[in-house]
Structures are given as structure tokens and as C-alpha cells.
Write an enzyme that holds these catalytic residues in place. Sequence first.
Site, PDB file in Angstrom:
ATOM      1  N   ASP A  79      40.041  34.752 -13.167  1.00 33.01           N
ATOM      2  CA  ASP A  79      39.912  33.317 -12.943  1.00 33.01           C
ATOM      3  C   ASP A  79      41.176  32.674 -13.507  1.00 33.01           C
ATOM      4  OD1 ASP A  79      39.451  30.625 -12.978  1.00 33.01           O
ATOM      5  OD2 ASP A  79      37.376  30.787 -13.659  1.00 33.01           O
ATOM      6  N   TYR A 173      41.627  15.630  -5.940  1.00 33.55           N
ATOM      7  CA  TYR A 173      42.328  16.764  -5.320  1.00 33.55           C
ATOM      8  C   TYR A 173      43.762  16.357  -4.967  1.00 33.55           C
ATOM      9  CZ  TYR A 173      43.435  20.347  -1.770  1.00 33.55           C
ATOM     10  OH  TYR A 173      44.032  21.345  -1.023  1.00 33.55           O
ATOM     11  N   LYS A 177      47.139  17.878  -6.682  1.00 29.44           N
ATOM     12  CA  LYS A 177      48.159  18.543  -5.865  1.00 29.44           C
ATOM     13  C   LYS A 177      49.512  17.818  -5.994  1.00 29.44           C
ATOM     14  CE  LYS A 177      45.966  22.012  -3.824  1.00 29.44           C
ATOM     15  NZ  LYS A 177      46.244  23.396  -4.265  1.00 29.44           N
TER      16      LYS A 177
HETATM   17  N1  LIG Z   1      43.046  25.323   4.188  1.00 30.19           N
HETATM   18  C1  LIG Z   1      43.687  24.170   4.187  1.00 30.19           C
HETATM   19  O1  LIG Z   1      43.545  23.342   5.109  1.00 30.19           O
HETATM   20  C2  LIG Z   1      44.633  23.814   3.056  1.00 30.19           C
HETATM   21  C3  LIG Z   1      45.504  22.744   3.228  1.00 30.19           C
HETATM   22  C4  LIG Z   1      46.373  22.407   2.193  1.00 30.19           C
HETATM   23  C5  LIG Z   1      46.378  23.123   1.015  1.00 30.19           C
HETATM   24  N2  LIG Z   1      45.490  24.157   0.852  1.00 30.19           N
HETATM   25  C6  LIG Z   1      45.545  24.891  -0.416  1.00 30.19           C
HETATM   26  O2  LIG Z   1      45.863  26.244  -0.148  1.00 30.19           O
HETATM   27  C7  LIG Z   1      45.240  27.077  -1.129  1.00 30.19           C
HETATM   28  C8  LIG Z   1      44.407  28.131  -0.419  1.00 30.19           C
HETATM   29  O3  LIG Z   1      43.442  27.438   0.355  1.00 30.19           O
HETATM   30  P1  LIG Z   1      42.541  28.182   1.442  1.00 30.19           P
HETATM   31  O4  LIG Z   1      42.106  27.148   2.397  1.00 30.19           O
HETATM   32  O5  LIG Z   1      43.196  29.407   1.909  1.00 30.19           O
HETATM   33  O6  LIG Z   1      41.283  28.523   0.519  1.00 30.19           O
HETATM   34  P2  LIG Z   1      40.115  29.582   0.637  1.00 30.19           P
HETATM   35  O7  LIG Z   1      40.051  30.168   1.988  1.00 30.19           O
HETATM   36  O8  LIG Z   1      38.924  28.919   0.072  1.00 30.19           O
HETATM   37  O9  LIG Z   1      40.620  30.707  -0.376  1.00 30.19           O
HETATM   38  C9  LIG Z   1      40.838  30.361  -1.708  1.00 30.19           C
HETATM   39  C10 LIG Z   1      41.211  31.631  -2.456  1.00 30.19           C
HETATM   40  O10 LIG Z   1      41.492  31.273  -3.820  1.00 30.19           O
HETATM   41  C11 LIG Z   1      40.658  32.026  -4.697  1.00 30.19           C
HETATM   42  N3  LIG Z   1      40.445  31.197  -5.878  1.00 30.19           N
HETATM   43  C12 LIG Z   1      40.004  29.927  -5.945  1.00 30.19           C
HETATM   44  N4  LIG Z   1      39.996  29.501  -7.207  1.00 30.19           N
HETATM   45  C13 LIG Z   1      40.455  30.519  -7.977  1.00 30.19           C
HETATM   46  C14 LIG Z   1      40.693  30.702  -9.355  1.00 30.19           C
HETATM   47  N5  LIG Z   1      40.415  29.747 -10.249  1.00 30.19           N
HETATM   48  N6  LIG Z   1      41.203  31.879  -9.785  1.00 30.19           N
HETATM   49  C15 LIG Z   1      41.471  32.882  -8.915  1.00 30.19           C
HETATM   50  N7  LIG Z   1      41.261  32.763  -7.593  1.00 30.19           N
HETATM   51  C16 LIG Z   1      40.763  31.603  -7.124  1.00 30.19           C
HETATM   52  C17 LIG Z   1      39.421  32.355  -3.858  1.00 30.19           C
HETATM   53  O11 LIG Z   1      38.778  33.542  -4.251  1.00 30.19           O
HETATM   54  P3  LIG Z   1      37.402  33.518  -5.122  1.00 30.19           P
HETATM   55  O12 LIG Z   1      36.460  32.586  -4.451  1.00 30.19           O
HETATM   56  O13 LIG Z   1      36.965  34.944  -5.168  1.00 30.19           O
HETATM   57  O14 LIG Z   1      37.858  33.055  -6.452  1.00 30.19           O
HETATM   58  C18 LIG Z   1      40.088  32.625  -2.499  1.00 30.19           C
HETATM   59  O15 LIG Z   1      40.662  33.913  -2.474  1.00 30.19           O
HETATM   60  C19 LIG Z   1      44.453  26.164  -2.051  1.00 30.19           C
HETATM   61  O16 LIG Z   1      45.250  25.861  -3.175  1.00 30.19           O
HETATM   62  C20 LIG Z   1      44.241  24.920  -1.193  1.00 30.19           C
HETATM   63  O17 LIG Z   1      44.043  23.768  -1.958  1.00 30.19           O
HETATM   64  C21 LIG Z   1      44.630  24.528   1.855  1.00 30.19           C
END
Ligand SMILES: NC(=O)c1ccc[n+]([C@@H]2O[C@H](COP(=O)([O-])OP(=O)(O)OC[C@H]3O[C@@H](n4cnc5c(N)ncnc54)[C@H](OP(=O)(O)O)[C@@H]3O)[C@@H](O)[C@H]2O)c1
Length: 266
Positions: A79, A173, A177
Site C-alpha cells: 500500500d 481529487y 492531482k
Molecule cells: N482512468 C482514467 O480515466 C484516469 C484519468 C486521469 C488520471 N487517472 C489516474 O491514473 C491512475 C491509474 O488509474 P486507473 O484508471 O488505471 O485506475 P484503476 O484501473 O482503478 O487501477 C488503479 C491501480 O492502482 C492500484 N492502487 C490504488 N491505490 C493504491 C495504493 N495505495 N497502493 C498501491 N496500489 C494502489 C490498484 O490496485 P489495488 O486495488 O490492488 O490496490 C490498481 O492496480 C490513477 O492515479 C488515476 O487517478 C486515471
Amino acid sequence: MFSGAGERERYSKTPTYPDLAGKVAVVTGGSGGIGAATCRLLAANGVKVAINGRDEAKIGAMVDVIRSAGGEALGVAADCTDLASVERMRKHTEEELGPVEVVAAFAGGGRARPGPLAQTTEKEWRSTVDANLTVTFLTLKSFLPGMIERGGGSIVTMASSATRFSTGAPTPYAAAKAGVIVLTREVASEVGAHGVRVNCLAPHTVLVERTRRFMPDEQQRRIAAEIPLRRLGTPEDVALATLFLASESSSWITGVTLDVAGGKVT
Ligand SMILES: NC(=O)c1ccc[n+]([C@@H]2O[C@H](COP(=O)([O-])OP(=O)(O)OC[C@H]3O[C@@H](n4cnc5c(N)ncnc54)[C@H](OP(=O)(O)O)[C@@H]3O)[C@@H](O)[C@H]2O)c1
């Protein structure tokens, strides 16, 4: 989630950055979504990838995907909101794979509900800042000293289009960010003289498993219609930008935030 044959097909089409081959990368949040695509594309470029997340089963599945496609991967559950866990993850990675030259600090995501700020609870605020900004600070704090000592490395951090304009994302959020962008800029300026580069990504809506599940098709179409390139992002769109920032092809770029957003920047 991933088919072996499809995976191999995708690997063969990955742009190659020869300087990445043999390097060691840690991807926090590498077990899902954008991070998982990043792990796959790094591995396809010959990078030894340490895949982080909290859920061991998800990490194990990603390790299998990469190994079955011929790549080298290590699962490192932690974590990342907890410094001691991040430190254990770093030490384990260094023992098993060697010194870390690339860090994709992508762990993050929503904690607060959308809605008026006055109705945001203190707990939601703190957990959202922890999950997105503190998590990035702790990762950089752990990995920077080694990179500085060795005189090189590339770190990529994760912001969001919610920092560029009002997307409707929860204010905690967006604010957390925005902190990642400033953290990136300041640290980049601090460590540039040691050969360490730090850049940030600000993606607009990316279709990961989670967004596919919770965002109705109609909402996806509405968002896509407002994007100049008329589609939502894919995890690979963001992973490809990460490859560039990780590689020496971006060797004179540091401290910037790249909008991976289909042109939706305001
Ligand atoms: N998808 C979008 O539209 C979007 C847009 C802009 C920015 N982002 C950013 O991009 C990043 C990835 O997003 P995503 O959409 O790919 O998310 P996602 O599909 O929900 O995947 C998030 C990943 O992060 C891990 N995680 C979350 N909190 C954690 C922690 N405290 N320690 C270790 N691992 C952690 C989760 O695994 P576990 O659940 O096993 O911990 C999972 O592998 C995030 O920072 C998000 O804010 C996403």
C-alpha cells in the site's frame, strides 16, 4: 482479462525504445488499468518490471501475463500510502531485479464522492489527498536517493485532466492531482543536476475496466463528443506516453506535465 495470443500480438506492435532494454522499472498501481498497460509495454521493450498494487491476486495475474509473453516481471504488493511498505517494496525490487532506473508512480484514484465541497467530509478529503498526493510523495521519497546516488533515472507521475479544467471530478481529487503537478515540477528542478528526470501525465477520461463498469455508454459518448480527437483514451495511450518519458528519447525533458487527452486541454 488478457488473452495470451492477443497479448503476444500486441507485444509485437509495441514501439521499441532500445535504451529501455534491460532496465528495471517499478510501476505503482501496475496491477490494473493504466498501470497494467504500462507494465505490459515496458516489458515488451525489454524492461524488468516490478508490478505493484495492494491485491496480491491481481498482481499475480499481471505477472503471469507478462511472463507468458516472454517478459520479466516481479510482483511487489504494497500500500503506497504507507512509507514502510514502499520501502519494503523498493528493497525487494532491488534485491530481485537490481537498481531501479524507471518509476511510474501511478497508484491513485477516487476516494471522495462528487458534490459540493461543504458536504465533503474531512475523512474523504484526507483519504483522497493521501491516495493521490501523499502516495506520490512517499514513492519519490523512497526511490530518489538511489537514483541521485547512481546519477540517473526517470520518474513519471500521474495527475489528471481534472487539474486543467472542471471535469466534474470531486474537488479533493482535482486538488490532490494539482499537487502532483507542482510536486513534479519542484522535484524535477531539484534533482535535474543529478541526471534524474521527473515528468507528469494528465490524462482525460481513459476507458479502464472500472470506467467501463461504472460509466454508462451514453455518458462515454457525451464525453467523447467533447474531445477534439472524438474518442476516449485507452490505457495504452497513456502507457505509450510513459514509454517516451521513461526512455532517453525524452532526455532533455523534465518537470513538464503532458496532457494525454485527445486534445481536450481546456
Ligand atoms: N482512468 C482514467 O480515466 C484516469 C484519468 C486521469 C488520471 N487517472 C489516474 O491514473 C491512475 C491509474 O488509474 P486507473 O484508471 O488505471 O485506475 P484503476 O484501473 O482503478 O487501477 C488503479 C491501480 O492502482 C492500484 N492502487 C490504488 N491505490 C493504491 C495504493 N495505495 N497502493 C498501491 N496500489 C494502489 C490498484 O490496485 P489495488 O486495488 O490492488 O490496490 C490498481 O492496480 C490513477 O492515479 C488515476 O487517478 C486515471
